[in-house]
Design an enzyme around this catalytic site. Sequence first.
Site, mmCIF file in Angstrom:
data_model
loop_
_atom_site.group_PDB
_atom_site.id
_atom_site.type_symbol
_atom_site.label_atom_id
_atom_site.label_comp_id
_atom_site.label_asym_id
_atom_site.label_seq_id
_atom_site.Cartn_x
_atom_site.Cartn_y
_atom_site.Cartn_z
ATOM 1 N N LYS A 15 0.850 -1.079 -0.078
ATOM 2 C CA LYS A 15 0.141 -0.044 0.125
ATOM 3 C C LYS A 15 0.679 1.259 -0.086
ATOM 4 C CE LYS A 15 -2.290 -1.241 3.961
ATOM 5 N NZ LYS A 15 -1.824 -2.539 4.191
ATOM 6 N N ARG A 87 -9.299 0.867 8.891
ATOM 7 C CA ARG A 87 -9.115 -0.577 9.212
ATOM 8 C C ARG A 87 -10.012 -1.359 9.833
ATOM 9 N NH1 ARG A 87 -3.353 0.324 8.879
ATOM 10 N NH2 ARG A 87 -1.924 -1.469 9.172
ATOM 11 N N ARG A 121 11.845 -6.158 4.528
ATOM 12 C CA ARG A 121 11.866 -4.935 4.324
ATOM 13 C C ARG A 121 12.649 -4.227 5.198
ATOM 14 N NH1 ARG A 121 5.854 -2.055 4.824
ATOM 15 N NH2 ARG A 121 6.069 -2.998 7.287
ATOM 16 N N ARG A 154 11.642 -1.925 10.620
ATOM 17 C CA ARG A 154 10.687 -1.399 11.523
ATOM 18 C C ARG A 154 10.755 -2.185 12.541
ATOM 19 N NH1 ARG A 154 5.057 0.089 8.093
ATOM 20 N NH2 ARG A 154 4.509 -1.121 9.796
ATOM 21 N N ARG A 165 -0.167 -8.828 13.419
ATOM 22 C CA ARG A 165 -0.804 -7.935 12.273
ATOM 23 C C ARG A 165 -1.650 -8.588 11.452
ATOM 24 N NH1 ARG A 165 4.552 -5.609 10.566
ATOM 25 N NH2 ARG A 165 3.404 -4.484 8.944
#
Length: 211
Positions: A15, A87, A121, A154, A165
Site C-alpha cells: 500500500k 482498518r 523490508r 521497522r 498484524r
Amino acid sequence: MKKNVVLLGPPGAGKGTLAQRLASELGYLHLSTGDVLRDEVARGTELGRLAKEYMDKGELVPDEVILSMVKEHVGDRRGVLFDGFPRTLAQAEGLAGIAPVDVVVYLEIGRDEVVRRLSARRVCPKCGAVYNLVTQPPKEDERCDRCGEALVQRRDDTPEVISRRFEVYLRDSAPLVKYYEEKGILVRVDAARSPEEVLADVLRALRNDCP
Ligand code: ADP
Ligand code: ZN
C-alpha cells in the site's frame, strides 16, 4: 475531478509503495495513518506515546484516536489516498462523515508472500524510503540510495508481530472488502506482482469512471 481513494489490503500488500507512486503520478495527497503515527512516536508526543503501546504489539490504535487524527489531516481536501485507513468498520463509518470515498483499491495477496516481504523490508530512518532486500535492494549494502543513511528494520517487522498484524487484519479489516463491495466501489488488484505492474493496473482502474 480528483478522487478520494482508499487502499485496502493486508500489511505487506504494498500500500505504501503504491500510494507514494500514485501520489506523485496524480498529484494526490498520500495520507498513511501508520506514517503519521510513527512520526508522532519519533517526536515523542502524547499521541505517539499512546500509539506506541499498540503498534509495538501489532494491535490497532483506538478508532477515536485515528478518526480525529485523520479528520485533522484531511480538512476539506479532495484527491486523498488513504493508506492503512480505514482498518475497522467503525473507522469506515467515521470516514463517511469526514470525506466521500470514490474508489477502494483492494490489494489481494496471500499470507506467505506477506511474511516474506515484511521480513525483508528495510526503511530509511531519515527520509522514509522503503526497500526490500530481496526484490528492491539498495545499491549499496543496506544504505539508503537517496541519502546514504543506514537502513533499519521497522520495530513491528519481527516474525511474531508480523503474524499478529496479519491476524488483526483478518479479524478487523477483511470485513471492509465486503462493506465496500456492497457499495459498488471496490476494485480488486493482484498485489503479488511487481510495483510497476500493480501501479499500471491501478492507474487504469482510476481512469475508468466506473470501477
Ligand atoms: P502495515 O500496513 O504494514 O501493518 P502501517 O504502517 O499501516 O503498517 O501501520 C502500523 C501500525 O500502526 C499498525 O499495526 C497499527 O498499530 C497502527 N495503525 C496504523 N493505521 C491504523 C488505523 N487506521 N487504525 C488503527 N491502528 C492503525
Ligand atoms: Zn534516505
